[in-house]
Design an enzyme around this catalytic site. Structure first.
Site, PDB file in Angstrom:
ATOM      1  N   HIS A   1       0.803  -1.228   0.000  1.00 36.97           N
ATOM      2  CA  HIS A   1       0.000   0.000   0.000  1.00 36.97           C
ATOM      3  C   HIS A   1       0.836   1.279   0.000  1.00 36.97           C
ATOM      4  CE1 HIS A   1       1.011  -0.122   4.240  1.00 36.97           C
ATOM      5  NE2 HIS A   1       0.684   1.143   4.303  1.00 36.97           N
TER       6      HIS A   1
HETATM    7  C1  UD1 Z   1      -2.243   5.389   5.785  1.00 33.32           C
HETATM    8  C2  UD1 Z   1      -0.970   5.899   6.462  1.00 33.32           C
HETATM    9  C3  UD1 Z   1       0.132   4.848   6.368  1.00 33.32           C
HETATM   10  C4  UD1 Z   1      -0.367   3.510   6.880  1.00 33.32           C
HETATM   11  C5  UD1 Z   1      -1.636   3.138   6.143  1.00 33.32           C
HETATM   12  C6  UD1 Z   1      -2.195   1.828   6.640  1.00 33.32           C
HETATM   13  C7  UD1 Z   1      -0.565   8.287   6.381  1.00 33.32           C
HETATM   14  C8  UD1 Z   1       0.246   9.348   5.736  1.00 33.32           C
HETATM   15  N1  UD1 Z   1      -0.455   7.086   5.837  1.00 33.32           N
HETATM   16  O1  UD1 Z   1      -1.950   5.266   4.408  1.00 33.32           O
HETATM   17  O2  UD1 Z   1       1.225   5.249   7.145  1.00 33.32           O
HETATM   18  O3  UD1 Z   1       0.642   2.557   6.687  1.00 33.32           O
HETATM   19  O4  UD1 Z   1      -2.605   4.164   6.339  1.00 33.32           O
HETATM   20  O5  UD1 Z   1      -3.298   1.419   5.897  1.00 33.32           O
HETATM   21  O6  UD1 Z   1      -1.230   8.558   7.344  1.00 33.32           O
HETATM   22  N2  UD1 Z   1      -9.427   4.767   1.567  1.00 33.32           N
HETATM   23  C9  UD1 Z   1     -10.619   4.084   1.510  1.00 33.32           C
HETATM   24  N3  UD1 Z   1     -11.178   3.667   2.688  1.00 33.32           N
HETATM   25  C10 UD1 Z   1     -10.612   3.903   3.897  1.00 33.32           C
HETATM   26  C11 UD1 Z   1      -9.414   4.605   3.941  1.00 33.32           C
HETATM   27  C12 UD1 Z   1      -8.813   5.025   2.778  1.00 33.32           C
HETATM   28  O7  UD1 Z   1     -11.151   3.840   0.454  1.00 33.32           O
HETATM   29  O8  UD1 Z   1     -11.182   3.485   4.915  1.00 33.32           O
HETATM   30  C13 UD1 Z   1      -8.785   5.188   0.318  1.00 33.32           C
HETATM   31  C14 UD1 Z   1      -8.992   6.648   0.021  1.00 33.32           C
HETATM   32  O9  UD1 Z   1      -9.323   6.786  -1.301  1.00 33.32           O
HETATM   33  C15 UD1 Z   1      -7.648   7.276   0.286  1.00 33.32           C
HETATM   34  C16 UD1 Z   1      -6.659   6.119   0.093  1.00 33.32           C
HETATM   35  O10 UD1 Z   1      -7.396   4.940   0.392  1.00 33.32           O
HETATM   36  O11 UD1 Z   1      -7.410   8.344  -0.562  1.00 33.32           O
HETATM   37  C17 UD1 Z   1      -5.476   6.207   0.993  1.00 33.32           C
HETATM   38  O12 UD1 Z   1      -5.869   6.393   2.359  1.00 33.32           O
HETATM   39  P1  UD1 Z   1      -4.985   7.327   3.345  1.00 33.32           P
HETATM   40  O13 UD1 Z   1      -5.487   7.220   4.730  1.00 33.32           O
HETATM   41  O14 UD1 Z   1      -4.841   8.680   2.750  1.00 33.32           O
HETATM   42  O15 UD1 Z   1      -3.552   6.693   3.258  1.00 33.32           O
HETATM   43  P2  UD1 Z   1      -3.115   5.165   3.336  1.00 33.32           P
HETATM   44  O16 UD1 Z   1      -2.479   4.828   2.040  1.00 33.32           O
HETATM   45  O17 UD1 Z   1      -4.218   4.301   3.841  1.00 33.32           O
END
Ligand code: UD1
Length: 378
Positions: free
Chosen positions: A197
């Site tokens: 991820h």
């Molecule tokens: C975040 C953390 C990372 C951690 C990871 C674990 C930061 C900078 N990054 O990254 O350190 O290792 O979580 O999973 O805080 N999304 C969904 N559903 C959700 C959450 C996210 O669909 O419940 C999608 C959204 O489109 C979002 C993307 O996933 O834009 C990324 O989510 P985000 O929380 O921004 O970063 P992660 O890559 O999950």
């Protein structure tokens, strides 16, 4: 405070330990950085955590917007609740946002899992770690190497407490549940388990397709099970045409009729217990996660980390982890070594011989108790 998937298993043991003492009144604040059922609710259920007392519901956005939204939503909570301390865990955007909000209001901040450093400032988490540590009043660490990193950055030794790894508290507690309930989501053995991820791996088309190519080659030997993070699901959709030739399909791995031959098996993100069950029985794990490097170390499962660096070097020196980068040839070569070593020649049976060397100090299920002992004595 918690916000994203890797926070919940760190929060749980501390919350339950605090609840043992009348002097503490822990309030769980969930920022809503992760909000899907699979990324949040399943973890609260599996960890037996109560519903959060406060849910900020910030959701996804760019780094600046997400961090700002968390701060904006968290400030009134701090003003209303007037906590003596805000405790943050890990290194996600919610961690730095809540720490920064609290410290500006003159509230003490404790950071759990302080001092980890990849020395790679292109990682958003590295920035979150450095900044959170600089403004924290109490820094709880998982290893002596982290203590050293903090001292080198000028942090007073009196603030640093080496207490061990709270994520391993949750792991050890949950392993007994898994054994009792016999949670198995796949009967095929041996198999490889994959998680990916990191933006550097999945948002870059070239890197992502190189990794998928490596996984495709490994899947010719053993099934590759790949629970897909939402960020990675988007990358798969974006690159569908490009990587289709590699052979993959989305399936529900709880259904017995799925086909696993020569395929990368994609699934939705799994709950904590289901994932632990899969990880415990895997022949090998390929990942770019931080926490999984630690969990495989304790489970004695070989782990190949698809990154050039790690903030958790102890998992290499004392555990089962190996950095393999993103070069497909290297990933395939290292996976083959593990498969040949751990599985018999026909690859039909895997004896999953433990690779465990030594368990890092204080990764023993008692880290939360040590944290709370420190809090009681200060
Ligand atoms: C975040 C953390 C990372 C951690 C990871 C674990 C930061 C900078 N990054 O990254 O350190 O290792 O979580 O999973 O805080 N999304 C969904 N559903 C959700 C959450 C996210 O669909 O419940 C999608 C959204 O489109 C979002 C993307 O996933 O834009 C990324 O989510 P985000 O929380 O921004 O970063 P992660 O890559 O999950």
């Amino acid at each position: 405070m918690a916000g994203a998937r890797p926070n919940f298993m760190k929060l749980a043991p501390i919350y339950f330990e605090l609840k043992k003492y009348k002097q503490f009144k822990p309030i769980i604040v969930h920022t809503g950085q992760h909000y899907d059922k699979e990324m949040s609710d399943l973890f609260f259920r599996d960890l037996k955590l109560p519903e959060p007392d406060v849910y900020l519901g910030v959701g996804s956005a760019s780094h600046a917007v997400q961090t700002a939204r968390i701060m904006q939503a968290f400030e009134p909570v701090c003003l209303k609740e007037k906590p003596d301390m805000v405790m943050v865990v890990g290194d996600v955007n919610s961690t730095i946002a809540c720490a920064l909000t609290a410290v500006k209001l003159g509230i003490k901040v404790a950071h759990v899992e302080a001092g980890l450093r990849s020395f790679d400032r292109t990682m958003p988490e590295e920035i979150n770690r450095i900044l959170t540590d600089q403004i924290s009043d109490m820094l709880f660490t998982t290893g002596k190497d982290a203590d050293e990193n903090l001292r080198k950055e000028g942090i007073d030794s009196k603030k640093i407490f080496f207490v061990g790894n709270v994520m391993i508290d949750s792991l050890l507690r949950s392993i007994t549940v898994i054994k009792k309930k016999q949670i198995t989501v796949i009967k095929e053995e041996p198999y490889a388990l994959v998680t990916l991820h990191r933006p550097s791996n999945v948002d870059n088309k070239k890197t992502f397709s190189r990794i998928m190519k490596a996984l495709s080659s490994i899947s010719k030997w053993i099934p590759v099970i790949f629970p897909v993070h939402p960020r990675t699901a988007k990358a798969i959709t974006r690159n569908r045409r490009h990587i289709r030739v590699l052979g993959y399909q989305y399936v529900d791995i709880r259904r017995p009729e799925y086909q696993v031959k020569n395929q990368i098996i994609l699934t939705k993100p799994l709950g904590y217990l289901e994932f632990l069950g899969l990880m415990k029985n895997a022949a090998l794990v390929l990942t770019d996660s931080g926490g999984i490097q630690e969990e495989t170390t304790i489970l004695g499962v070989p782990c190949l980390t698809i990154r050039e660096n790690t903030e958790r070097p102890i998992t290499i020196t004392q555990g089962t982890n190996k950095l393999v980068g993103t070069n497909p040839d290297r990933i395939i070569r290292e996976a083959e070594k593990i498969i040949r070593y751990h599985c018999n020649r026909s690859l039909n049976r895997c004896n999953r011989r433990s690779q465990r060397k030594r368990r890092p100090k204080y990764w023993d299920g008692k880290a939360a108790a040590r944290i709370v002992r420190v809090l009681r004595n200060t």
